[in-house]
Design a protein around this motif. Sequence first.
Motif, mmCIF file in Angstrom:
data_model
loop_
_atom_site.group_PDB
_atom_site.id
_atom_site.type_symbol
_atom_site.label_atom_id
_atom_site.label_comp_id
_atom_site.label_asym_id
_atom_site.label_seq_id
_atom_site.Cartn_x
_atom_site.Cartn_y
_atom_site.Cartn_z
ATOM 1 N N SER A 265 3.285 7.245 -4.058
ATOM 2 C CA SER A 265 3.112 6.604 -5.362
ATOM 3 C C SER A 265 2.222 7.462 -6.242
ATOM 4 O O SER A 265 1.678 8.478 -5.809
ATOM 5 C CB SER A 265 2.443 5.247 -5.176
ATOM 6 O OG SER A 265 1.080 5.452 -4.854
ATOM 7 N N LEU A 293 -0.369 6.196 -2.461
ATOM 8 C CA LEU A 293 0.114 5.447 -1.304
ATOM 9 C C LEU A 293 1.172 6.315 -0.643
ATOM 10 O O LEU A 293 2.085 6.807 -1.307
ATOM 11 C CB LEU A 293 0.736 4.117 -1.729
ATOM 12 C CG LEU A 293 -0.201 3.135 -2.441
ATOM 13 C CD1 LEU A 293 0.585 1.884 -2.844
ATOM 14 C CD2 LEU A 293 -1.387 2.758 -1.552
ATOM 15 N N CYS A 322 6.526 -4.231 -0.771
ATOM 16 C CA CYS A 322 6.143 -5.184 -1.829
ATOM 17 C C CYS A 322 6.025 -6.611 -1.292
ATOM 18 O O CYS A 322 5.225 -7.399 -1.784
ATOM 19 C CB CYS A 322 7.162 -5.144 -2.967
ATOM 20 S SG CYS A 322 7.072 -3.610 -3.898
ATOM 21 N N PHE A 328 1.105 -4.344 -4.556
ATOM 22 C CA PHE A 328 1.712 -3.057 -4.906
ATOM 23 C C PHE A 328 3.010 -3.204 -5.711
ATOM 24 O O PHE A 328 3.696 -2.218 -5.997
ATOM 25 C CB PHE A 328 1.982 -2.220 -3.648
ATOM 26 C CG PHE A 328 0.722 -1.831 -2.932
ATOM 27 C CD1 PHE A 328 -0.424 -1.508 -3.639
ATOM 28 C CD2 PHE A 328 0.676 -1.791 -1.547
ATOM 29 C CE1 PHE A 328 -1.597 -1.150 -2.988
ATOM 30 C CE2 PHE A 328 -0.489 -1.439 -0.892
ATOM 31 C CZ PHE A 328 -1.633 -1.120 -1.603
ATOM 32 N N MET A 331 3.444 -0.847 -8.723
ATOM 33 C CA MET A 331 3.135 0.577 -8.560
ATOM 34 C C MET A 331 4.360 1.427 -8.871
ATOM 35 O O MET A 331 5.485 1.041 -8.605
ATOM 36 C CB MET A 331 2.735 0.852 -7.106
ATOM 37 C CG MET A 331 1.442 0.244 -6.692
ATOM 38 S SD MET A 331 0.031 1.176 -7.255
ATOM 39 C CE MET A 331 0.300 2.730 -6.436
#
Lengths: 417, 98
Positions: A265, A293, A322, A328, A331
């Motif tokens: 990410s 991440l 997720c 997250f 993201m």
Amino acid sequence: MTRFSAFAVVKNALTGHTGWREQWPDAQPKKEYDVIIVGAGGHGLGAAYYLAKEHGITNVAVIDRGWLGGGNTGRNTTIIRSNYLYDESARLYDHALDLWDGLSQDLNYNVMFSRRGVMMLAHNVHDVQSFQRHVHSNRLNGVDNRWLSAEEAKEFCPPLNIRADARYPVMGAALQMRAGTARHDAVAWGYARTAAARGVDIIQNCPVIAIRRGPDGAVTGVDTARGFIGAKKVAVSAAGHTSVVMESAGVRMPLESFPLQALVSEPIKPVFPCVVMSNTVHAYISQSDKGELVIGSGTDQYTSYSQRGGLPLIEHTVAAICEIFPIFNRMRMLRKWGGTVDVTPDRSAIIGKTPVPNLFVNCGWGTGGFKATPGAAHVLAHTVATGEPHSLNAAFTLDRFRTGRLIDEAAAAAVAH
Amino acid sequence: MLLIHCPYCDETLPELEFAYAGEAHIARPLDPSAMSDEEWRDFLFIRSNPKGPHFERWRHIHGCARFFNAVRDTVSDRFLMTYKAGEPRPDLSKLEAA
Ligand SMILES: Cc1cc2nc3c(=O)[nH]c(=O)nc-3n(C[C@H](O)[C@H](O)[C@H](O)COP(=O)(O)OP(=O)(O)OC[C@H]3O[C@@H](n4cnc5c(N)ncnc54)[C@H](O)[C@@H]3O)c2cc1C
Ligand SMILES: [Zn+2]
């Protein structure tokens, strides 16, 4: 080789960082070596280092078709742990973990080994039973691993969703506190630099086309893109390409090469304190020191050398992440990539002799060999130097697929490492 | 995502409808008790794992549910052809020329 130290960093900072030298020379092949290692991943480079350091064998070349560390070593999600079920695996991976502990000092190179703990989520009754069995077996083997309730798991990793109505309910978790992550590139670079300083030649952009054998069947060297290079012994440590390289020596392997994908990410501030693995849904996550991440998925279903993979798998993995970590949800992902992993039928590695005299092989690490890097390299060096396996890799033979004495971590874990 | 042609449905469909089923043309032994350990090893565990054209089985699991065979290049992941189970192994030299 100049030693790295706080003093050297300060000194170079004051002189505008113009004083740093190249870390290893770009070696040209000699006519002959005592040992040639095919594949400059962490395993091959590490084996060269231990050959030099522990066995005094320095007339060694490590040859790679691309750049060093550009295979799975530089593509993996760097999860390091040793809580495997069977005695043979637990011993070998725990040996690696022992070596990870002192590796930065040993190499004088910061591999950023971080013991932040690896937590494996149990989503159903089967997971609970299987992980608890692992915990008990690990205890008997002196390997760190303990069982957490869902609440304890959340306390250890606050972003975790443990609500009862979750898509992937958390029924508990197994936690290995000694486990963690390391910086993958630094492992390859650290071994390369230290091995080169001891006289090892690292030859990049030089594909090995075939292994050559003499009239008596024994290895005589390798044909490469830069011509023939002689060798008394050859060790193949070519991960996804092992079948292809070994075939040239007339050895057919119990391996299949699959794509394995990962993604990162955008970088964010530290929010994720540990590594979490969900083997059942195939989603693996940690946060790098840069803040990204780092997310890993399962293998694609078909064999491939493309170093790519299908988007549906990434989609599945990200959807699972997720669900398990709702924070997250928003993201953005920066990039994804794939490696080619060499998978054995029992999901355990092969490290040892082959039917060809003076030809050795280290392969079958599949989706989980980064964690083993120092251990595998160490016992491979022993096997090549002495001609016989170390007690820690004695069970990991190629011959076990004939005798039936498998090390069936595949059945034990129902995949994923 | 791979697009795969099912030779039974005669349609080209997304990979998600299919399950991969390993290397093709590995014949089950006719007389298992006569097999040596080496032969069992080769049958159960040894795979050709080529970098290039690969003969493999697929199953149209979310369609007609039938097994069929394919030749796929493992470098480009491109399918060279698919054909029905039981049909002979295609001649690679002809396939690549086509
Ligand atoms: C996406 C992904 C995520 C992963 N996540 C994890 C994880 O979290 N934890 C973990 O423990 N493991 C993980 N793994 C597995 C791990 O990366 C590997 O098992 C490990 O790095 C293997 O190291 P190696 O040195 O044997 O192989 P590699 O680093 O792949 O080195 C093999 C080298 O051989 C070279 N080579 C191949 N053919 C030839 C030839 N003909 N001539 C010369 N050189 C050749 C290649 O170029 C390559 O550099 C992951 C792998 C991938 C792809
Ligand atoms: Zn169909």
